[in-house]
Enzyme design. Sequence first.
Site, PDB file in Angstrom:
ATOM      1  N   LYS A   1       0.855  -1.190   0.000  1.00 21.78           N
ATOM      2  CA  LYS A   1       0.000   0.000   0.000  1.00 21.78           C
ATOM      3  C   LYS A   1       0.887   1.234   0.000  1.00 21.78           C
ATOM      4  O   LYS A   1       1.683   1.432   0.921  1.00 21.78           O
ATOM      5  CB  LYS A   1      -0.914   0.013   1.234  1.00 21.78           C
ATOM      6  CG  LYS A   1      -1.602   1.365   1.496  1.00 21.78           C
ATOM      7  CD  LYS A   1      -2.491   1.345   2.747  1.00 21.78           C
ATOM      8  CE  LYS A   1      -3.031   2.749   3.064  1.00 21.78           C
ATOM      9  NZ  LYS A   1      -3.885   2.779   4.267  1.00 21.78           N
TER      10      LYS A   1
ATOM     11  N   ASP B   1       1.809   6.767   5.209  1.00 24.93           N
ATOM     12  CA  ASP B   1       0.821   5.735   4.868  1.00 24.93           C
ATOM     13  C   ASP B   1       1.245   4.912   3.642  1.00 24.93           C
ATOM     14  O   ASP B   1       0.452   4.164   3.083  1.00 24.93           O
ATOM     15  CB  ASP B   1      -0.550   6.402   4.648  1.00 24.93           C
ATOM     16  CG  ASP B   1      -1.719   5.465   4.905  1.00 24.93           C
ATOM     17  OD1 ASP B   1      -1.510   4.429   5.573  1.00 24.93           O
ATOM     18  OD2 ASP B   1      -2.828   5.759   4.434  1.00 24.93           O
TER      19      ASP B   1
ATOM     20  N   ASP C   1      -2.575  10.358   3.359  1.00 30.90           N
ATOM     21  CA  ASP C   1      -3.959   9.940   3.581  1.00 30.90           C
ATOM     22  C   ASP C   1      -4.674  10.982   4.420  1.00 30.90           C
ATOM     23  O   ASP C   1      -4.606  10.963   5.649  1.00 30.90           O
ATOM     24  CB  ASP C   1      -3.976   8.562   4.281  1.00 30.90           C
ATOM     25  CG  ASP C   1      -5.400   8.079   4.540  1.00 30.90           C
ATOM     26  OD1 ASP C   1      -6.349   8.665   3.977  1.00 30.90           O
ATOM     27  OD2 ASP C   1      -5.551   7.092   5.305  1.00 30.90           O
TER      28      ASP C   1
ATOM     29  N   LYS D   1      -9.944  12.980   8.113  1.00 30.97           N
ATOM     30  CA  LYS D   1      -9.390  12.625   9.423  1.00 30.97           C
ATOM     31  C   LYS D   1      -9.347  13.851  10.327  1.00 30.97           C
ATOM     32  O   LYS D   1      -9.257  14.977   9.840  1.00 30.97           O
ATOM     33  CB  LYS D   1      -7.946  12.112   9.234  1.00 30.97           C
ATOM     34  CG  LYS D   1      -7.846  10.727   8.651  1.00 30.97           C
ATOM     35  CD  LYS D   1      -6.393  10.267   8.581  1.00 30.97           C
ATOM     36  CE  LYS D   1      -6.286   8.875   8.006  1.00 30.97           C
ATOM     37  NZ  LYS D   1      -6.937   7.848   8.827  1.00 30.97           N
TER      38      LYS D   1
ATOM     39  N   GLU E   1      -9.289   3.625   2.425  1.00 28.82           N
ATOM     40  CA  GLU E   1      -8.818   3.688   1.039  1.00 28.82           C
ATOM     41  C   GLU E   1      -7.732   2.668   0.722  1.00 28.82           C
ATOM     42  O   GLU E   1      -7.575   2.271  -0.437  1.00 28.82           O
ATOM     43  CB  GLU E   1      -8.303   5.102   0.727  1.00 28.82           C
ATOM     44  CG  GLU E   1      -6.845   5.393   1.108  1.00 28.82           C
ATOM     45  CD  GLU E   1      -6.554   5.289   2.604  1.00 28.82           C
ATOM     46  OE1 GLU E   1      -7.505   5.378   3.401  1.00 28.82           O
ATOM     47  OE2 GLU E   1      -5.384   5.107   2.973  1.00 28.82           O
TER      48      GLU E   1
ATOM     49  N   ARG F   1      -7.445  -0.478   1.366  1.00 31.67           N
ATOM     50  CA  ARG F   1      -7.970  -1.746   0.832  1.00 31.67           C
ATOM     51  C   ARG F   1      -8.422  -1.577  -0.609  1.00 31.67           C
ATOM     52  O   ARG F   1      -8.367  -2.517  -1.397  1.00 31.67           O
ATOM     53  CB  ARG F   1      -9.097  -2.248   1.756  1.00 31.67           C
ATOM     54  CG  ARG F   1     -10.288  -1.331   1.844  1.00 31.67           C
ATOM     55  CD  ARG F   1     -11.159  -1.610   3.069  1.00 31.67           C
ATOM     56  NE  ARG F   1     -10.565  -1.086   4.303  1.00 31.67           N
ATOM     57  CZ  ARG F   1     -11.082  -1.204   5.503  1.00 31.67           C
ATOM     58  NH1 ARG F   1     -12.241  -1.840   5.669  1.00 31.67           N
ATOM     59  NH2 ARG F   1     -10.480  -0.704   6.564  1.00 31.67           N
TER      60      ARG F   1
HETATM   61  N1  BES Z   1      -3.990   4.771   6.907  1.00 32.67           N
HETATM   62  C1  BES Z   1      -5.083   4.516   7.773  1.00 32.67           C
HETATM   63  C2  BES Z   1      -4.725   3.570   8.921  1.00 32.67           C
HETATM   64  C3  BES Z   1      -3.718   4.097   9.898  1.00 32.67           C
HETATM   65  C4  BES Z   1      -4.131   4.774  11.029  1.00 32.67           C
HETATM   66  C5  BES Z   1      -2.367   3.872   9.713  1.00 32.67           C
HETATM   67  C6  BES Z   1      -3.194   5.237  11.923  1.00 32.67           C
HETATM   68  C7  BES Z   1      -1.438   4.335  10.615  1.00 32.67           C
HETATM   69  C8  BES Z   1      -1.857   5.023  11.727  1.00 32.67           C
HETATM   70  C9  BES Z   1      -6.231   3.882   6.999  1.00 32.67           C
HETATM   71  O1  BES Z   1      -6.335   4.308   5.676  1.00 32.67           O
HETATM   72  C10 BES Z   1      -7.475   4.290   7.677  1.00 32.67           C
HETATM   73  O2  BES Z   1      -7.779   5.437   7.676  1.00 32.67           O
HETATM   74  N2  BES Z   1      -8.185   3.322   8.238  1.00 32.67           N
HETATM   75  C11 BES Z   1      -9.398   3.583   8.925  1.00 32.67           C
HETATM   76  C12 BES Z   1     -10.411   2.559   8.473  1.00 32.67           C
HETATM   77  C13 BES Z   1     -11.799   2.888   8.899  1.00 32.67           C
HETATM   78  C14 BES Z   1     -12.306   4.105   8.165  1.00 32.67           C
HETATM   79  C15 BES Z   1     -12.687   1.693   8.584  1.00 32.67           C
HETATM   80  C16 BES Z   1      -9.107   3.459  10.407  1.00 32.67           C
HETATM   81  O3  BES Z   1      -8.317   2.615  10.805  1.00 32.67           O
HETATM   82  O4  BES Z   1      -9.657   4.245  11.166  1.00 32.67           O
HETATM   83 ZN    ZN Z   2      -4.612   4.932   4.786  1.00 36.25          ZN
HETATM   84 MN    MN Z   3      -7.457   6.074   5.475  1.00 36.62          MN
END
Ligand code: BES
Ligand code: ZN
Ligand code: MN
Length: 498
Positions: A264, A287, A269, A276, A348, A350
């Site tokens: 990935k 990311d 992000d 966020k 995103e 996935r």
């Molecule tokens: N890149 C993030 C996950 C992440 C969070 C990596 C903190 C490193 C540190 C990912 O794209 C994300 O935002 N995931 C969400 C998924 C949710 C919306 C289902 C998450 O983990 O909150």
């Molecule tokens: Zn992400």
């Molecule tokens: Mn994300």
Amino acid sequence: MSKRPSISFAKFAAVESGTAILLVAAEGKVAAEAESVVGPALLSRIIDVSEFKGKLAATLSTIAPAGTELERVILAGAGDPAKLNGDDWLKIGGAALSKIGTAKNVAVVLALPGAGITAENAAEFALGMLLRSYTFDKYKTKKDNGDGEKQEKFAAKITIHVADPQAAKKAFANAEAVAEGVILARDLVNEPANILGPVEFAERVEELKKLDVRVEILTEKDMKKLGMGSLLGVAQGSVRPARLAVMEWHGAKGKDKPIAFVGKGVTFDSGGISIKPAAGMDEMKGDMGGAAAVTGLIHALASRKAKVNVVGIIGIVENMINGDAQRPGDIVTSMSGQTIEVLNTDAEGRLVLADALYYCNERFNPKFMINLATLTGAIMVALGVYRAGLFSNDDVLAGQLFDAGQATGEKLWRMPLGDEYDKLIDTKNADMKNIGGRHGGAIIAAQFLQRFVGGTPWAHLDVAGTAMGSPATEYNQSWASGFGVRLLDRLVRDHFEG
Ligand code: BES
Ligand code: ZN
Ligand code: MN
């Protein structure tokens, strides 16, 4: 400022000047080779007076005793010599290096009482030194190491005294290749997103051509033709176009099926329209830690000329929010033909991996695919930041990965997959949605990925807690860890070469 030390090996010999690093085992025990540097009486006095117990990776730096030409003596604890694994040797090397400061001339007496130190151990010790010397300071315009003098830290010439320098040198050549890979991954993750977007990342990947890696960069036009609607949907809210990088290293003879690593690569992000919160959003420059690890791994394998056929594929996008940005509720069609209802634009990773994994499987029919991704915050809730989540449809592959983790210190913990979790991403509007319910977020993300790998043996490593922001260790002081490079190099070395 810091610079990488230059490391070489020599047979045990007297250390007459500069800085000497001596190993001390538990209870202050030392080898005869260490005693001979300052004499047994003096060494045991240093150890006694300073109450140095030889605990693993403990250090002590002291001015050299009068009557020698030496400047400093550094003691490095090794704990119980019978219990040392590869990760421990990295820690000892890293801890020892941290004490050399601006010394120019360093000799390490790599001997422990009652324990044969192998060439492999010596290489691991040296690797720990190299990795500890890494800092990300290219944007510090004042190259000042804090003591007011502009001397370079860690720029030493280090000679490691061992029983068999030829063997150590050979093992170290491989370790050095791995170090370069780890450092490349750290550099990519540390780089801010204004400097490193998808196009710039792809340019960095192209530099692997120097190592005889075959590199192909797919543009948005190429991806549109292939039908990668899932990946492109993420990219559409950014003015910076997406890329898909394909790296191939042919180190094995014939037409051996390749093994494949997929990453990935979200260079930033923001969350997209499901934006966020502000606090900590800067960290989302990292990311692309999964993609960085894949790039670092291919770099390492190619530069040590690993006898294996490998493919590395990384999907590189920026998740932003312009007027074209993907909306919650949008339905996209992935390259596999499966449709996805995007209920949260922040899920995103996935979406990017769905197309990258499917493409990899279709084009290369690999022996297995391992993907790495900073995929979910939920994996940190489950495992903290000391282990990455391991999900797999194949028990053998999962076992090999787990063992490689224990051996390298890049540790994993297996998480479940199952139909009950898979159902949670069903939706009435499309074949699947990109989020599930409130619970088990890391598992739901893994179930989503599994829908794109067919029957191919596959493992997903959720490295959200380990690729970046992980705690400083003896051999990593930087925000980015390079997690995954050593782990997967080890997996390849142990099972897929030769
Ligand atoms: N890149 C993030 C996950 C992440 C969070 C990596 C903190 C490193 C540190 C990912 O794209 C994300 O935002 N995931 C969400 C998924 C949710 C919306 C289902 C998450 O983990 O909150
Ligand atoms: Zn992400
Ligand atoms: Mn994300």
